[in-house]
Write an enzyme that holds these catalytic residues in place. Sequence first.
Site, mmCIF file in Angstrom:
data_model
loop_
_atom_site.group_PDB
_atom_site.id
_atom_site.type_symbol
_atom_site.label_atom_id
_atom_site.label_comp_id
_atom_site.label_asym_id
_atom_site.label_seq_id
_atom_site.Cartn_x
_atom_site.Cartn_y
_atom_site.Cartn_z
ATOM 1 N N ASP A 67 -29.165 5.251 -29.326
ATOM 2 C CA ASP A 67 -29.277 6.406 -28.438
ATOM 3 C C ASP A 67 -27.915 6.889 -27.948
ATOM 4 O OD1 ASP A 67 -28.804 4.176 -26.878
ATOM 5 O OD2 ASP A 67 -30.695 4.249 -25.807
ATOM 6 N N ASN A 135 -38.111 -0.802 -16.477
ATOM 7 C CA ASN A 135 -39.466 -0.239 -16.586
ATOM 8 C C ASN A 135 -40.076 -0.480 -17.970
ATOM 9 O OD1 ASN A 135 -37.991 1.459 -18.181
ATOM 10 N ND2 ASN A 135 -38.442 3.345 -17.057
ATOM 11 N N HIS A 137 -38.527 0.192 -20.880
ATOM 12 C CA HIS A 137 -38.116 1.120 -21.944
ATOM 13 C C HIS A 137 -37.272 0.398 -22.991
ATOM 14 C CE1 HIS A 137 -34.334 2.317 -19.473
ATOM 15 N NE2 HIS A 137 -33.850 1.876 -20.610
ATOM 16 N N GLU A 142 -38.874 6.178 -22.760
ATOM 17 C CA GLU A 142 -39.396 5.910 -21.427
ATOM 18 C C GLU A 142 -40.921 5.705 -21.482
ATOM 19 O OE1 GLU A 142 -37.458 5.148 -19.190
ATOM 20 O OE2 GLU A 142 -35.835 6.548 -18.800
#
Length: 244
Positions: A67, A135, A137, A142
Amino acid sequence: MKVIVVKDYEEVSAKAYEIMAELISNKPDCTLGLATGGTPVGLYKKLIEANKAGKLDFSKVQTVNLDEYVGIDYEHPESYHKFMNRNLFDHINIDKANTHVPDGGASDPQVACDEYNKLLASKTIDMQLLGIGGNGHIAFNEPGTPVDSVTHIVHLDERTIKDNARFFNNDMDLVPKSAMTMGIKNIMAAKKVLLLASGANKADAVFNTVEAKPTTKVPASVLQNHPDVTIICDEAAASKLTNK
Ligand code: GLP
């Protein structure tokens, strides 16, 4: 999923090094999927040391990164291009032409995503390295990202922006609000996946990834459907697992 629990961050890095070095030694022209964030840095240091000591050769290795931020300059010290150069590529004998990071600075980010997908379609990732967000990810996928997603533009979660503010003078306003990321489908196409997790702030994400039912609400949990995943976590990150 194979889960390996070790004592601390140093041992996570050492175990990850052992696994990745074995692949590079056995397949010198392998394609590695690489990750950013704080977690892989210890592994990268070990890869650099081994290369300098003449134990590992990167001359034929190819890499694809997961990314990149959108909206900060390519030359920004926290761009993932710069991160990879600083933490790995500048210090090993890799041919930079064989390293690939999504082009977050492209004038048309969607075209850049399409090009990255074409690049990924032309390669087989032998081992995809992953960290994990608090979280759950993976890369910048996400919660809620569909399993059939390929490289795309994302708006970052509030928690991700907060977590990553430490790289931007702890100022959330300076953290880019969007990014370009490989999708879940690209990650699932890798032959092997190696996920590293360290610290108590990852304990819920690790539990939800390993022991809860797979759900797109916790992107990493979808890895339960991949045939060859190894998760290396330290005791703090593994603290909520019931099965250790
Ligand atoms: C960022 C990256 C992820 C990484 C995550 C966790 O969001 N895009 O690839 O896994 O941070 O980072 P850290 O290892 O610093 O906790």
